[in-house]
Write a protein that holds these residues in place. Structure first.
Motif, PDB file in Angstrom:
ATOM      1  N   UNK A 230      31.720 -48.286 -48.940  1.00  0.00           N
ATOM      2  CA  UNK A 230      30.753 -47.390 -49.558  1.00  0.00           C
ATOM      3  C   UNK A 230      31.370 -45.543 -49.676  1.00  0.00           C
ATOM      4  N   UNK A 231      30.847 -45.234 -50.473  1.00  0.00           N
ATOM      5  CA  UNK A 231      31.648 -43.699 -51.133  1.00  0.00           C
ATOM      6  C   UNK A 231      31.300 -42.672 -49.904  1.00  0.00           C
ATOM      7  N   UNK A 232      32.559 -42.225 -50.515  1.00  0.00           N
ATOM      8  CA  UNK A 232      33.099 -40.953 -49.129  1.00  0.00           C
ATOM      9  C   UNK A 232      32.689 -39.393 -49.951  1.00  0.00           C
ATOM     10  N   UNK A 233      32.460 -38.689 -48.879  1.00  0.00           N
ATOM     11  CA  UNK A 233      31.845 -37.430 -49.085  1.00  0.00           C
ATOM     12  C   UNK A 233      33.550 -36.535 -49.485  1.00  0.00           C
ATOM     13  N   UNK A 234      33.715 -36.195 -50.679  1.00  0.00           N
ATOM     14  CA  UNK A 234      34.961 -35.441 -51.797  1.00  0.00           C
ATOM     15  C   UNK A 234      34.584 -33.843 -51.100  1.00  0.00           C
ATOM     16  N   UNK A 235      35.707 -33.396 -50.768  1.00  0.00           N
ATOM     17  CA  UNK A 235      36.064 -31.981 -50.901  1.00  0.00           C
ATOM     18  C   UNK A 235      35.823 -31.348 -52.290  1.00  0.00           C
ATOM     19  N   UNK A 236      35.610 -29.836 -52.040  1.00  0.00           N
ATOM     20  CA  UNK A 236      35.906 -29.622 -53.199  1.00  0.00           C
ATOM     21  C   UNK A 236      37.407 -29.382 -54.421  1.00  0.00           C
TER      22      UNK A 236
END
Length: 286
Positions: A230-236
Protein backbone atom coordinates in the motif's frame (compact mmCIF):
# COMPACT_ATOMS: atom_id res chain seq x y z
CA UNK A 1 -14.30 -5.75 -2.28
CA UNK A 2 -14.98 -9.31 -3.42
CA UNK A 3 -11.60 -10.67 -2.41
CA UNK A 4 -11.65 -13.10 0.52
CA UNK A 5 -8.25 -13.68 2.06
CA UNK A 6 -6.27 -14.15 5.25
CA UNK A 7 -4.25 -11.00 5.88
CA UNK A 8 -2.10 -9.79 8.75
CA UNK A 9 -1.19 -6.47 10.31
CA UNK A 10 2.23 -6.73 11.96
CA UNK A 11 3.28 -3.67 13.99
CA UNK A 12 6.46 -3.62 16.06
CA UNK A 13 6.22 -2.25 19.63
CA UNK A 14 9.19 0.09 19.40
CA UNK A 15 6.97 3.10 20.04
CA UNK A 16 3.32 4.13 20.02
CA UNK A 17 1.06 3.62 17.02
CA UNK A 18 1.02 6.44 14.49
CA UNK A 19 -1.11 7.25 11.44
CA UNK A 20 1.07 5.13 9.17
CA UNK A 21 0.08 2.12 11.27
CA UNK A 22 -3.56 3.08 10.94
CA UNK A 23 -3.20 2.98 7.15
CA UNK A 24 -1.57 -0.47 7.31
CA UNK A 25 -4.16 -1.86 9.69
CA UNK A 26 -7.12 -0.54 7.72
CA UNK A 27 -5.66 -1.69 4.41
CA UNK A 28 -5.09 -5.17 5.76
CA UNK A 29 -8.62 -5.29 7.16
CA UNK A 30 -10.09 -4.14 3.84
CA UNK A 31 -8.02 -6.62 1.84
CA UNK A 32 -9.26 -9.53 3.96
CA UNK A 33 -12.63 -8.97 2.33
CA UNK A 34 -16.03 -10.33 3.18
CA UNK A 35 -15.62 -13.69 4.87
CA UNK A 36 -11.83 -13.37 5.13
CA UNK A 37 -9.59 -13.27 8.20
CA UNK A 38 -7.65 -10.30 9.53
CA UNK A 39 -4.85 -11.31 11.89
CA UNK A 40 -2.66 -9.22 14.18
CA UNK A 41 0.99 -10.10 14.71
CA UNK A 42 3.29 -8.36 17.22
CA UNK A 43 6.80 -8.28 15.75
CA UNK A 44 8.82 -7.89 18.96
CA UNK A 45 12.08 -9.71 18.24
CA UNK A 46 14.08 -6.49 18.76
CA UNK A 47 14.70 -6.96 22.48
CA UNK A 48 16.49 -3.62 22.76
CA UNK A 49 13.72 -1.38 21.43
CA UNK A 50 10.57 -3.49 22.03
CA UNK A 51 9.23 -3.46 25.59
CA UNK A 52 6.29 -5.15 27.35
CA UNK A 53 4.88 -1.72 28.20
CA UNK A 54 4.84 -0.66 24.54
CA UNK A 55 3.25 -3.99 23.58
CA UNK A 56 0.43 -3.38 26.05
CA UNK A 57 -0.02 0.18 24.77
CA UNK A 58 -0.07 -1.02 21.17
CA UNK A 59 -2.80 -3.55 21.86
CA UNK A 60 -4.82 -1.00 23.83
CA UNK A 61 -4.71 1.46 20.93
CA UNK A 62 -5.66 -1.24 18.43
CA UNK A 63 -8.66 -2.22 20.56
CA UNK A 64 -9.66 1.44 20.84
CA UNK A 65 -9.51 1.78 17.03
CA UNK A 66 -11.64 -1.34 16.63
CA UNK A 67 -8.87 -3.26 14.85
CA UNK A 68 -9.27 -6.63 16.54
CA UNK A 69 -7.77 -9.88 15.33
CA UNK A 70 -9.90 -12.67 13.87
CA UNK A 71 -7.63 -15.18 15.55
CA UNK A 72 -5.08 -15.36 18.37
CA UNK A 73 -2.60 -12.47 18.39
CA UNK A 74 0.77 -13.86 17.27
CA UNK A 75 3.73 -12.55 19.27
CA UNK A 76 7.11 -13.32 17.71
CA UNK A 77 9.05 -13.40 20.99
CA UNK A 78 7.06 -16.52 21.93
CA UNK A 79 8.20 -18.42 18.83
CA UNK A 80 11.99 -18.13 18.99
CA UNK A 81 12.55 -21.94 19.16
CA UNK A 82 10.60 -22.34 15.92
CA UNK A 83 12.78 -19.78 14.16
CA UNK A 84 15.91 -21.49 15.45
CA UNK A 85 14.64 -24.78 14.04
CA UNK A 86 14.34 -23.22 10.58
CA UNK A 87 17.85 -21.81 10.84
CA UNK A 88 19.21 -25.21 11.83
CA UNK A 89 17.51 -26.79 8.80
CA UNK A 90 19.19 -24.27 6.51
CA UNK A 91 22.57 -24.84 8.20
CA UNK A 92 22.27 -28.59 7.72
CA UNK A 93 21.62 -27.98 4.03
CA UNK A 94 24.79 -25.91 3.77
CA UNK A 95 22.92 -22.70 2.98
CA UNK A 96 24.04 -20.60 5.97
CA UNK A 97 27.51 -19.50 7.02
CA UNK A 98 28.82 -17.45 9.97
CA UNK A 99 29.97 -13.91 9.29
CA UNK A 100 32.23 -12.06 11.74
CA UNK A 101 32.57 -8.74 9.89
CA UNK A 102 31.67 -5.48 11.58
CA UNK A 103 29.41 -2.94 9.92
CA UNK A 104 32.40 -0.66 9.36
CA UNK A 105 34.39 -3.45 7.70
CA UNK A 106 31.46 -4.25 5.43
CA UNK A 107 30.93 -0.60 4.51
CA UNK A 108 34.62 -0.19 3.69
CA UNK A 109 34.75 -3.32 1.51
CA UNK A 110 31.35 -3.15 -0.20
CA UNK A 111 31.08 -2.02 -3.82
CA UNK A 112 27.39 -2.66 -4.55
CA UNK A 113 24.01 -1.45 -3.36
CA UNK A 114 20.88 -3.63 -3.24
CA UNK A 115 17.56 -2.60 -4.84
CA UNK A 116 16.31 -1.38 -1.44
CA UNK A 117 19.35 0.85 -0.96
CA UNK A 118 21.15 -1.37 1.53
CA UNK A 119 24.83 -2.26 1.19
CA UNK A 120 25.50 -5.64 -0.43
CA UNK A 121 27.79 -7.82 1.67
CA UNK A 122 30.98 -8.54 -0.32
CA UNK A 123 31.24 -12.17 0.82
CA UNK A 124 34.34 -11.84 3.00
CA UNK A 125 33.45 -14.74 5.33
CA UNK A 126 31.71 -16.94 2.75
CA UNK A 127 34.63 -19.37 2.52
CA UNK A 128 35.24 -19.95 6.20
CA UNK A 129 36.97 -16.90 7.66
CA UNK A 130 36.95 -16.85 11.47
CA UNK A 131 37.67 -13.92 13.79
CA UNK A 132 38.45 -14.99 17.36
CA UNK A 133 36.52 -13.19 20.07
CA UNK A 134 33.68 -12.08 17.81
CA UNK A 135 30.15 -13.45 17.79
CA UNK A 136 28.92 -14.10 14.23
CA UNK A 137 25.77 -13.28 12.37
CA UNK A 138 24.49 -16.03 10.06
CA UNK A 139 24.10 -15.24 6.38
CA UNK A 140 22.21 -17.01 3.62
CA UNK A 141 24.54 -18.05 0.81
CA UNK A 142 22.32 -16.51 -1.86
CA UNK A 143 24.23 -17.94 -4.82
CA UNK A 144 23.98 -21.44 -3.37
CA UNK A 145 20.30 -20.95 -2.56
CA UNK A 146 19.47 -19.86 -6.10
CA UNK A 147 21.42 -22.82 -7.45
CA UNK A 148 19.26 -25.12 -5.33
CA UNK A 149 16.08 -23.47 -6.59
CA UNK A 150 17.40 -23.25 -10.17
CA UNK A 151 15.57 -19.96 -10.60
CA UNK A 152 15.14 -16.50 -9.11
CA UNK A 153 11.65 -16.58 -7.61
CA UNK A 154 9.21 -13.81 -8.49
CA UNK A 155 5.85 -13.01 -6.98
CA UNK A 156 2.28 -12.04 -7.80
CA UNK A 157 1.56 -8.39 -6.96
CA UNK A 158 -2.11 -7.48 -6.71
CA UNK A 159 -3.04 -5.20 -9.60
CA UNK A 160 0.31 -5.63 -11.42
CA UNK A 161 0.65 -9.32 -12.23
CA UNK A 162 3.82 -11.37 -12.00
CA UNK A 163 6.89 -9.47 -10.77
CA UNK A 164 10.42 -10.66 -11.56
CA UNK A 165 12.49 -11.25 -8.43
CA UNK A 166 15.93 -9.72 -7.88
CA UNK A 167 17.18 -11.81 -4.96
CA UNK A 168 20.70 -12.13 -6.37
CA UNK A 169 21.12 -8.36 -6.22
CA UNK A 170 20.76 -8.46 -2.41
CA UNK A 171 23.76 -10.71 -1.87
CA UNK A 172 24.12 -12.86 1.24
CA UNK A 173 21.49 -11.42 3.58
CA UNK A 174 21.56 -11.88 7.36
CA UNK A 175 19.08 -14.45 8.69
CA UNK A 176 20.34 -14.48 12.28
CA UNK A 177 21.52 -11.27 13.94
CA UNK A 178 24.01 -11.14 16.81
CA UNK A 179 21.61 -9.51 19.26
CA UNK A 180 18.40 -11.44 18.63
CA UNK A 181 19.60 -14.65 16.96
CA UNK A 182 16.98 -14.19 14.22
CA UNK A 183 16.09 -11.63 11.55
CA UNK A 184 13.07 -9.93 10.01
CA UNK A 185 13.29 -11.83 6.69
CA UNK A 186 13.35 -15.22 8.36
CA UNK A 187 10.67 -14.55 10.98
CA UNK A 188 8.16 -12.89 8.67
CA UNK A 189 8.23 -15.66 6.06
CA UNK A 190 7.94 -18.34 8.75
CA UNK A 191 5.01 -16.55 10.39
CA UNK A 192 3.12 -15.92 7.16
CA UNK A 193 3.32 -19.63 6.36
CA UNK A 194 2.41 -20.86 9.84
CA UNK A 195 -0.47 -18.40 10.19
CA UNK A 196 -1.90 -19.31 6.81
CA UNK A 197 -1.59 -15.78 5.40
CA UNK A 198 -2.78 -15.80 1.78
CA UNK A 199 -2.33 -12.07 1.01
CA UNK A 200 0.64 -10.20 2.46
CA UNK A 201 -0.32 -6.54 2.92
CA UNK A 202 2.30 -3.98 3.90
CA UNK A 203 3.80 -0.63 2.93
CA UNK A 204 5.59 0.02 -0.34
CA UNK A 205 8.82 0.58 1.56
CA UNK A 206 8.98 -3.23 1.93
CA UNK A 207 8.24 -3.96 -1.73
CA UNK A 208 11.82 -4.85 -2.67
CA UNK A 209 12.23 -7.15 0.35
CA UNK A 210 9.78 -9.55 -1.29
CA UNK A 211 12.57 -10.83 -3.57
CA UNK A 212 14.53 -12.18 -0.59
CA UNK A 213 11.50 -13.56 1.22
CA UNK A 214 10.33 -15.50 -1.82
CA UNK A 215 13.65 -17.34 -1.82
CA UNK A 216 13.12 -18.43 1.79
CA UNK A 217 9.57 -19.55 1.05
CA UNK A 218 10.67 -21.76 -1.81
CA UNK A 219 13.67 -23.17 0.09
CA UNK A 220 11.41 -24.19 2.99
CA UNK A 221 8.50 -25.38 0.85
CA UNK A 222 6.18 -22.72 2.28
CA UNK A 223 3.20 -21.49 0.24
CA UNK A 224 3.61 -18.43 -1.96
CA UNK A 225 1.09 -15.75 -0.92
CA UNK A 226 -0.28 -12.91 -3.01
CA UNK A 227 1.35 -9.55 -2.24
CA UNK A 228 -0.27 -6.11 -1.97
CA UNK A 229 1.88 -3.12 -1.03
CA UNK A 230 0.00 0.00 0.00
CA UNK A 231 0.88 3.68 -0.34
CA UNK A 232 2.67 5.45 2.51
CA UNK A 233 1.96 8.66 4.37
CA UNK A 234 4.76 10.98 3.40
CA UNK A 235 6.15 13.89 5.40
CA UNK A 236 6.80 17.37 4.07
CA UNK A 237 10.36 16.28 3.26
CA UNK A 238 9.09 13.50 1.01
CA UNK A 239 10.16 10.78 3.42
CA UNK A 240 7.99 8.08 4.95
CA UNK A 241 6.16 9.09 8.12
CA UNK A 242 7.68 7.10 10.98
CA UNK A 243 7.80 6.84 14.76
CA UNK A 244 11.46 7.78 14.70
CA UNK A 245 10.64 11.12 13.05
CA UNK A 246 7.92 12.03 15.54
CA UNK A 247 4.97 10.92 13.44
CA UNK A 248 1.56 11.91 14.74
CA UNK A 249 0.67 9.28 17.32
CA UNK A 250 -2.71 7.66 17.91
CA UNK A 251 -2.27 7.99 21.67
CA UNK A 252 -1.64 11.74 21.39
CA UNK A 253 -4.75 12.18 19.26
CA UNK A 254 -6.75 10.26 21.86
CA UNK A 255 -5.48 12.58 24.58
CA UNK A 256 -6.46 15.58 22.47
CA UNK A 257 -10.06 14.33 22.31
CA UNK A 258 -10.17 12.65 18.92
CA UNK A 259 -12.61 9.76 18.58
CA UNK A 260 -11.58 6.46 17.01
CA UNK A 261 -13.77 7.24 14.00
CA UNK A 262 -12.06 10.58 13.50
CA UNK A 263 -8.61 8.96 13.60
CA UNK A 264 -9.67 6.31 11.08
CA UNK A 265 -11.03 9.08 8.85
CA UNK A 266 -7.97 11.32 9.23
CA UNK A 267 -7.26 13.05 5.87
CA UNK A 268 -3.74 11.61 5.68
CA UNK A 269 -5.09 8.10 6.29
CA UNK A 270 -7.83 8.48 3.69
CA UNK A 271 -5.39 9.87 1.12
CA UNK A 272 -2.96 6.97 1.52
CA UNK A 273 -5.77 4.42 1.26
CA UNK A 274 -7.17 6.06 -1.86
CA UNK A 275 -3.72 6.02 -3.48
CA UNK A 276 -3.36 2.34 -2.57
CA UNK A 277 -6.40 1.38 -4.63
CA UNK A 278 -5.57 3.48 -7.71
CA UNK A 279 -3.56 1.58 -10.37
CA UNK A 280 -0.28 3.42 -10.74
CA UNK A 281 0.49 2.13 -14.25
CA UNK A 282 3.74 0.60 -13.02
CA UNK A 283 5.03 -1.48 -10.15
CA UNK A 284 5.65 0.41 -6.91
CA UNK A 285 9.13 1.87 -6.47
CA UNK A 286 10.49 0.60 -9.79
Amino acid sequence: MTLSATTRFAPSPTGFLHLGHVVSGLYSRIMAGEGGKFLIRIEDIDTTRCTPELTVALREDLDWLGLSSDGPVWQQSRHLPEYQSVLETLRERGLLYPCFCTRREIADAATQTAPDGSVVYPGTCRHGAVYAGRDPVWRLDMGQALDVLQEVPGWQELGYGRIAGQAGAFGDVVLARRDTGVSYHMCVTHDDALQGVTTVTRGRDLYEATSVQRVLQDLMGWPEPLYAHHALIMGADGQKLSKRDGAEGVRVLRQEGWTARQVLDHPLVRQALEESFIPAGRCPDR
